[in-house]
Design a protein around this motif. Structure first.
Motif, PDB file in Angstrom:
ATOM      1  N   ILE A   1       5.043 -90.633  90.946  1.00  0.00           N
ATOM      2  CA  ILE A   1       6.006 -90.599  92.047  1.00  0.00           C
ATOM      3  C   ILE A   1       5.295 -90.506  93.398  1.00  0.00           C
ATOM      4  O   ILE A   1       5.855 -89.982  94.368  1.00  0.00           O
ATOM      5  CB  ILE A   1       7.047 -89.451  91.917  1.00  0.00           C
ATOM      6  CG1 ILE A   1       6.360 -88.107  91.718  1.00  0.00           C
ATOM      7  CG2 ILE A   1       8.053 -89.736  90.818  1.00  0.00           C
ATOM      8  CD1 ILE A   1       7.311 -86.935  91.916  1.00  0.00           C
TER       9      ILE A   1
ATOM     10  N   GLN B   1       7.236 -91.448  96.397  1.00  0.00           N
ATOM     11  CA  GLN B   1       8.370 -90.605  96.802  1.00  0.00           C
ATOM     12  C   GLN B   1       7.928 -89.425  97.673  1.00  0.00           C
ATOM     13  O   GLN B   1       8.739 -88.570  98.010  1.00  0.00           O
ATOM     14  CB  GLN B   1       9.090 -90.044  95.564  1.00  0.00           C
ATOM     15  CG  GLN B   1       9.470 -91.081  94.525  1.00  0.00           C
ATOM     16  CD  GLN B   1      10.519 -92.045  95.022  1.00  0.00           C
ATOM     17  OE1 GLN B   1      11.482 -91.635  95.670  1.00  0.00           O
ATOM     18  NE2 GLN B   1      10.324 -93.329  94.762  1.00  0.00           N
TER      19      GLN B   1
ATOM     20  N   LEU C   1      15.892 -87.580  95.311  1.00  0.00           N
ATOM     21  CA  LEU C   1      15.249 -88.021  94.065  1.00  0.00           C
ATOM     22  C   LEU C   1      16.188 -87.821  92.879  1.00  0.00           C
ATOM     23  O   LEU C   1      17.071 -86.954  92.904  1.00  0.00           O
ATOM     24  CB  LEU C   1      13.980 -87.193  93.816  1.00  0.00           C
ATOM     25  CG  LEU C   1      12.656 -87.691  94.408  1.00  0.00           C
ATOM     26  CD1 LEU C   1      12.749 -87.938  95.896  1.00  0.00           C
ATOM     27  CD2 LEU C   1      11.535 -86.715  94.075  1.00  0.00           C
TER      28      LEU C   1
ATOM     29  N   GLN D   1      12.731 -87.461  88.556  1.00  0.00           N
ATOM     30  CA  GLN D   1      11.710 -87.492  89.615  1.00  0.00           C
ATOM     31  C   GLN D   1      11.491 -86.094  90.181  1.00  0.00           C
ATOM     32  O   GLN D   1      10.351 -85.702  90.481  1.00  0.00           O
ATOM     33  CB  GLN D   1      12.137 -88.450  90.725  1.00  0.00           C
ATOM     34  CG  GLN D   1      12.084 -89.923  90.326  1.00  0.00           C
ATOM     35  CD  GLN D   1      12.678 -90.829  91.384  1.00  0.00           C
ATOM     36  OE1 GLN D   1      13.647 -90.463  92.066  1.00  0.00           O
ATOM     37  NE2 GLN D   1      12.106 -92.015  91.544  1.00  0.00           N
ATOM     38  N   GLN D   2      12.584 -85.329  90.353  1.00  0.00           N
ATOM     39  CA  GLN D   2      12.432 -83.953  90.864  1.00  0.00           C
ATOM     40  C   GLN D   2      11.594 -83.115  89.906  1.00  0.00           C
ATOM     41  O   GLN D   2      10.735 -82.342  90.340  1.00  0.00           O
ATOM     42  CB  GLN D   2      13.796 -83.298  91.065  1.00  0.00           C
ATOM     43  CG  GLN D   2      14.564 -83.867  92.242  1.00  0.00           C
ATOM     44  CD  GLN D   2      15.855 -83.107  92.487  1.00  0.00           C
ATOM     45  OE1 GLN D   2      15.839 -81.918  92.784  1.00  0.00           O
ATOM     46  NE2 GLN D   2      16.977 -83.793  92.362  1.00  0.00           N
TER      47      GLN D   2
ATOM     48  N   ARG E   1       9.352 -84.203  87.835  1.00  0.00           N
ATOM     49  CA  ARG E   1       7.956 -84.634  87.913  1.00  0.00           C
ATOM     50  C   ARG E   1       7.306 -84.125  89.201  1.00  0.00           C
ATOM     51  O   ARG E   1       6.113 -83.783  89.214  1.00  0.00           O
ATOM     52  CB  ARG E   1       7.870 -86.157  87.772  1.00  0.00           C
ATOM     53  CG  ARG E   1       8.098 -86.574  86.309  1.00  0.00           C
ATOM     54  CD  ARG E   1       7.955 -88.049  86.086  1.00  0.00           C
ATOM     55  NE  ARG E   1       9.089 -88.802  86.602  1.00  0.00           N
ATOM     56  CZ  ARG E   1       9.013 -90.024  87.128  1.00  0.00           C
ATOM     57  NH1 ARG E   1       7.851 -90.621  87.239  1.00  0.00           N
ATOM     58  NH2 ARG E   1      10.103 -90.630  87.540  1.00  0.00           N
TER      59      ARG E   1
ATOM     60  N   GLU F   1      10.900 -89.642  80.547  1.00  0.00           N
ATOM     61  CA  GLU F   1       9.853 -89.767  81.568  1.00  0.00           C
ATOM     62  C   GLU F   1       9.156 -88.422  81.804  1.00  0.00           C
ATOM     63  O   GLU F   1       7.957 -88.386  82.100  1.00  0.00           O
ATOM     64  CB  GLU F   1      10.409 -90.349  82.873  1.00  0.00           C
ATOM     65  CG  GLU F   1      11.444 -89.521  83.581  1.00  0.00           C
ATOM     66  CD  GLU F   1      12.157 -90.284  84.706  1.00  0.00           C
ATOM     67  OE1 GLU F   1      12.379 -89.674  85.773  1.00  0.00           O
ATOM     68  OE2 GLU F   1      12.499 -91.470  84.531  1.00  0.00           O
TER      69      GLU F   1
END
Ligand code: ADP
Ligand code: ADP
Length: 230
Positions: free
Chosen positions: A129, A132, A140, A144-145, A147, A177
């Motif tokens: 990421i 990002q 996100l 994603q948060q 990660r 993920e």
């Protein structure tokens, strides 16, 4: 050498409720542990004792041979031995992803901001990421948060990484993920202790699986033995 984590006769009460019952546990350096068991069995309390977020009522917790049960939370943080990833990410909402990852390395780790940013970017890239970094957590996805939260923990370069149900707050399509990142980390020689219900991850990535029930560790087995038919 010392164990990475030792719990000796640890008991924890919430009022009259006996949440941990005489827990004895030794985790060797580089071991990858999965802790599973029913809701309310004490998994979160146990792992939080390893970071001094909970303090036992009796018994001792040692990190790399140092007793943390008498130390302050700040003193334990200053050891920089342990990093933690939470179910609800716990990112600072008004800081960018990059700022979330540089804060502790600057304040606790003594890095300059450019050093901390370079390190943060490398870990954000590692969890894929990096693109990002300038966004706020609310922009996100959940995956994603989480990660980003893993990158934040990694940015302190802890030798012991704790995960407390890191995928339980995620939509199904985002679980993989995060588990992929955890599986990659499990191959890198850090000590990892993961509270999770993801038994595929346990089978693939753990050295030992602990099963808790009613405040006790009632099974402590290799994945092969844990998953063997009775
Ligand atoms: P698990 O992670 O296995 O779901 P927890 O360690 O979170 O279990 O909780 C064990 C038991 O202790 C549960 O019954 C929970 O409700 C209770 N408990 C946890 N934290 C607290 C607290 N701060 N105050 C009172 N009870 C708590
Ligand atoms: P997690 O599963 O992410 O550890 P929980 O939802 O179990 O979080 O608990 C969130 C917070 O509430 C924790 O600080 C925990 O100690 C506290 N808590 C959990 N159960 C109780 C309870 N029965 N009474 C009071 N506080 C609790």
């Amino acid at each position: 050498g010392h164990a990475a984590v030792s719990l000796r006769q640890v008991d924890k009460y919430y009022g009259a409720y006996h949440a941990l019952r005489s827990i004895d546990l030794e985790i060797a350096p580089r071991e990858r542990i999965v802790i599973c068991g029913p809701s309310g069995s004490g998994k979160s309390t146990l792992i939080r004792c390893m970071n001094r977020l909970e303090v036992p009522d009796s018994g001792a917790v040692l990190i790399e041979g140092a007793k943390i049960t008498d130390a302050s939370r700040e003193a334990v943080a200053a050891l920089r031995a342990v990093g933690m990833v939470f179910q609800q990410f716990n990112l600072f909402p008004h800081k960018t992803v990059l700022e979330n990852c540089t804060l502790a390395p600057v304040l606790l780790g003594g890095l300059s901001l450019p050093e901390a940013e370079a390190r943060a970017i490398s870990y954000l890239d590692k969890v894929r990421i990096g693109d990002q970094a300038g966004k706020y957590p609310g922009q996100l996805s959940g995956g994603q948060q989480q990660r980003a939260a893993i990158a934040r923990a990694l940015a302190m370069e802890p030798r012991i990484l704790l995960f407390d149900e890191p995928t339980s707050a995620l939509d199904p399509e985002m679980i993989k993920e995060v588990l992929d990142v955890m599986t990659a980390l499990a191959g890198e020689g850090r000590t990892m202790v993961c509270v999770t219900h993801e038994m595929g991850f346990a089978r693939e990535a753990a050295d030992r699986i602990l099963f808790m029930d009613q405040g006790r560790i009632i099974e402590d087995a290799s994945p092969a033995d844990f998953f063997a038919a009775p």
